[in-house]
Design a protein around this motif. Structure first.
Motif, mmCIF file in Angstrom:
data_model
loop_
_atom_site.group_PDB
_atom_site.id
_atom_site.type_symbol
_atom_site.label_atom_id
_atom_site.label_comp_id
_atom_site.label_asym_id
_atom_site.label_seq_id
_atom_site.Cartn_x
_atom_site.Cartn_y
_atom_site.Cartn_z
ATOM 1 N N ALA A 67 -0.951 2.361 -0.700
ATOM 2 C CA ALA A 67 -0.689 0.870 -0.183
ATOM 3 C C ALA A 67 -1.546 0.745 0.786
ATOM 4 C CB ALA A 67 0.755 0.782 0.092
ATOM 5 N N ALA A 68 -1.920 1.275 1.678
ATOM 6 C CA ALA A 68 -2.709 0.901 2.920
ATOM 7 C C ALA A 68 -3.967 0.882 2.646
ATOM 8 C CB ALA A 68 -2.342 2.103 4.029
ATOM 9 N N ARG A 69 -4.491 1.495 1.574
ATOM 10 C CA ARG A 69 -5.950 1.451 1.079
ATOM 11 C C ARG A 69 -6.035 -0.069 0.434
ATOM 12 N NH1 ARG A 69 -7.035 7.178 -1.348
ATOM 13 N NH2 ARG A 69 -7.428 7.945 1.025
ATOM 14 N N LYS A 70 -5.260 -0.437 -0.193
ATOM 15 C CA LYS A 70 -5.222 -1.896 -0.758
ATOM 16 C C LYS A 70 -4.836 -3.040 0.059
ATOM 17 C CE LYS A 70 -3.601 -0.346 -5.458
ATOM 18 N NZ LYS A 70 -2.604 -0.362 -6.493
ATOM 19 N N ALA A 86 -4.580 4.344 6.210
ATOM 20 C CA ALA A 86 -5.433 3.986 5.201
ATOM 21 C C ALA A 86 -6.626 5.144 5.513
ATOM 22 C CB ALA A 86 -5.867 3.024 5.423
ATOM 23 N N ALA A 87 -6.755 5.373 6.694
ATOM 24 C CA ALA A 87 -7.776 6.322 7.286
ATOM 25 C C ALA A 87 -7.237 7.735 7.082
ATOM 26 C CB ALA A 87 -8.370 6.057 8.771
ATOM 27 N N GLY A 88 -6.018 7.917 7.020
ATOM 28 C CA GLY A 88 -5.362 9.414 6.840
ATOM 29 C C GLY A 88 -5.152 9.922 8.214
ATOM 30 N N LYS A 89 -5.103 9.120 9.457
ATOM 31 C CA LYS A 89 -5.026 9.570 10.748
ATOM 32 C C LYS A 89 -3.299 9.276 11.043
ATOM 33 C CE LYS A 89 -9.672 8.132 12.347
ATOM 34 N NZ LYS A 89 -10.258 7.206 13.344
ATOM 35 N N ILE A 90 -2.721 8.676 10.383
ATOM 36 C CA ILE A 90 -1.279 8.416 10.396
ATOM 37 C C ILE A 90 -0.633 8.922 9.072
ATOM 38 C CG2 ILE A 90 0.392 6.821 10.601
ATOM 39 C CD1 ILE A 90 -1.186 5.290 12.853
ATOM 40 N N VAL A 91 0.297 9.333 9.281
ATOM 41 C CA VAL A 91 1.309 9.825 7.985
ATOM 42 C C VAL A 91 2.718 9.117 8.082
ATOM 43 C CG1 VAL A 91 -0.038 11.809 6.795
ATOM 44 C CG2 VAL A 91 1.799 12.071 8.537
#
Lengths: 434, 434
Positions: free
Chosen positions: A6-9, A35-40
């Motif tokens: 979702a974040a990437r979109k 989106a950057a994978g720095k937060i889950v």
């Protein structure tokens, strides 16, 4: 769709909104971090009563409490009580590490009652079932292991520890390294035994795409376990540990490509001067994936006080960039924790997390301490107790140690510097005569 | 002759020999450290039953426990009991901070029963006597203050905290600075009041040579107090604090010139990322005089757990070079500690000290942890409990948490990684079948 997809979109999810509100951040910051994978945001579609929490860069350092039955103590009600104690003490997540009794029932009970993300280590259940079925842990088949992972995912587990980095390669490096305590991770040790028994690659590594497929469908966040973490200061930051970390870094890339949220677990027993180094190394090798540290424990010799030992290591790790602290209780290395141990463990880890948040620029952290200091200066005890990290214990100690109605405390009494200085500096005319 | 004067002449004293033996160092190393002022051996000629201890560079990080009556709890027997608890828990020194009851009697009782160095803050007694005599602390005369110092020195007090750096100059800087909690040091606050009341310089500063003369005669080690230490994170490392430290640095030079042993006290409440900086600054401004830190406390918001908060700060400070940790008890900021608080405070500070000693290269530190890790690997519980920093608590938890005769512990039971890995790696043939 996972939070990462979702974040990437550029799609803001309700979970991202909730995380942003909790942290006092703009939702765009959270979206960018995911989106950057720095937060889950561990939030399984099937965990119905979840109130989502984020873990990672720029967010408050989070604290996990481990729960779970053992063969000697298989009682689910006991663990439910620990869940409630952990939540009351302020745990941000819990993990169900049960190995005794009806494992499906315990997990479902905890999931039903937990508004915070719930994590598991599926190989524990797979091992218990393999012993029941084959009378041997290592006789477990890859299919049986994946069936447990799917079952737990379907139940709503938000994050899973999987020891994917214990591979033929890293085991070889472990043997060449030579260690004082070999492997202290239970999951890591099962995988080691499996590899040796079958003379085959770790199925969690060999069939990593199968694992990713399950995680993507339910949005389970992977927590790449540190099966080769040092269990002794003497083993810290050795070639076996770092070999595993390199492999985990590669798997972070693959998980992100597959749209699966991923974080990485870290040591273990680590000397104080290597703690920051371990965090920097993880951030570098794993492209800034959120880092979940177990302790670290900065000495081996304090059983009965490992919550304090872990608070020292955890604070230094979090200051250096660790995002998520697994609590350690006073019972660590001695036995299964009681509910009181759980409470003490959560509080000690929260102290470490907050000490780091004060210097990580986390919104609201400094303001909390400032309000406490102002209340101290005013000798405003009600406000001090209200602001205390553990208001209940602070109130109890205050009541036990002081006669009723005393304005200062029994440490200094009439020689209270707060009161006297106010007088000397002309801030309180009553105190001037001291 | 003081230890410092003897060392400068190259004379090895029995105290230096004892310190060297305790630390596992060559006596020449100790002599050099004392001669350079980097090590102090607080050993008053009149403290008859003292077993000398050294504090400073290259030595084990030491831990102090504060004792002392307060106006609400003036009972000397209670403090004697705390002394015994502190010694049993492993305190290296104690301070008698009494302000209630018969102060001479309490001090003499503690000195008689203490084989470890005893410290005091003489201005506390001077303040109590000034209130009795003049109904006002600040009406104390300089002669009355020095008479108390001499009386305590003659009794055998080994080290004294004197707030010599609270001068007209540093008070002026304090006022210009502006602070959240002004002064939290009781001694510092009395001096501030005295300066404002008399419009005269702090007698401990103005008549510093008189102080040195007393210390030289009995070999009292000066502990230059941090009267302007921050009492809130928001006040840390401010101009007032550092101004005082500069003045203390100058006084270190003068004490050394006069042959008087001297160490310096430090903050206080300090954010985690400023702790190492504070140690480096002290070492630089005070020409590597031993540094005695109070905490530091790395958050303001955890009353009831300040022993843990201080263990975090103390470990980081000691790793950065601090030599001496003043314990903080769970009761800090809430009231006078009980004997149980004293015990918990000493243990927490010892954990911090040892975590630092492991990375400071202190002889024997790593070997202790290695022996524990080897005992863990062997599941040798008797040896683990014997090696524990607090063997009594470790044994109690082990007994409470585990059925008798169990080889592993109730955390993992039959899934004990130590046992399984030994089997998988072929080290223990019995375990192979798991």
């Amino acid at each position: 769709m996972t939070q990462l997809e979702a974040a990437r979109k550029g799609e803001v999810t309700p979970a991202m909104e909730r995380v942003a509100a909790r942290e006092g951040l703009a939702v765009e910051k959270v979206l960018e971090g995911v989106a950057a994978g720095k937060i889950v945001i561990p939030a399984n579609h099937n965990h119905r009563n979840l109130d989502p929490t984020g873990i990672g860069a720029g967010l408050r350092t989070k604290v996990n409490a481990n729960l779970g039955t053992s063969p000697q103590f298989p009682d689910p009600e006991r663990e439910l009580h620990k869940l409630q104690v952990a939540l009351a003490a302020g745990a941000d997540t819990v993990m169900d590490l049960s190995t005794g009794g009806d494992l499906d029932a315990v997990r479902r009970l905890i999931l039903t009652h937990s508004p915070v993300p719930v994590g598991t280590v599926p190989i524990y259940q797979a091992a218990v079932e393999a012993r029941e079925r084959h009378r041997s842990i290592v006789a477990m088949t890859a299919d049986e292991l994946f069936e447990v992972i799917e079952r737990q995912a379907a139940d709503g587990v938000d994050f899973m520890t999987v020891h994917c980095g214990v591979t033929m390669e890293s085991v070889e490096r472990l043997k060449r390294q030579g260690r004082v305590t070999d492997i202290v991770s239970r999951g890591g040790c099962f995988i080691l035994g499996w590899i040796i028994h079958h003379e085959e690659e770790n199925p969690l590594y060999a069939q990593f795409d199968r694992l990713l497929d399950i995680c993507r469908r339910y949005d389970v966040t992977l927590s790449l376990g540190d099966g080769l973490r040092p269990g002794a200061l003497a083993d810290a930051t050795d070639r076996a540990q770092i070999q595993e970390l390199i492999i985990l870094g590669e798997l972070v890339d693959r998980a992100r490509e597959a749209g699966v949220q991923v974080m990485v677990e870290g040591p273990g027993h680590v000397p104080l001067d290597q703690v920051a180094l371990n965090v920097q190394l993880q951030k570098s090798l794993c492209r800034e994936a959120p880092f979940y540290v177990l302790g670290p424990l900065v000495t081996d010799v304090a059983p009965g006080y490992d919550h304090i030992v872990a608070a020292i290591g955890g604070a230094v790790a979090a200051m250096a960039g660790a995002d998520f602290l697994c609590y350690v209780t006073p019972a660590e290395h001695l036995g299964l924790p009681t509910a009181e141990d759980v409470r003490e463990g959560v509080i000690a880890a929260r102290i470490a997390a907050h000490a780091a948040d004060l210097v990580k620029g986390v919104p609201g952290a400094k303001e909390w301490d400032l309000a406490m200091s102002r209340a101290r200066k005013r000798l405003d005890w009600e406000e001090q107790l209200r602001l205390a990290l553990d208001p209940e214990k602070a109130r109890r100690l205050r009541q036990e140690r002081n006669p009723e109605g005393i304005r200062e405390c029994t440490m200094c009494g009439e020689f209270c510097a707060m009161r006297l200085v106010a007088g000397f500096l002309g801030l309180d005319s009553k105190a001037r005569t001291c």
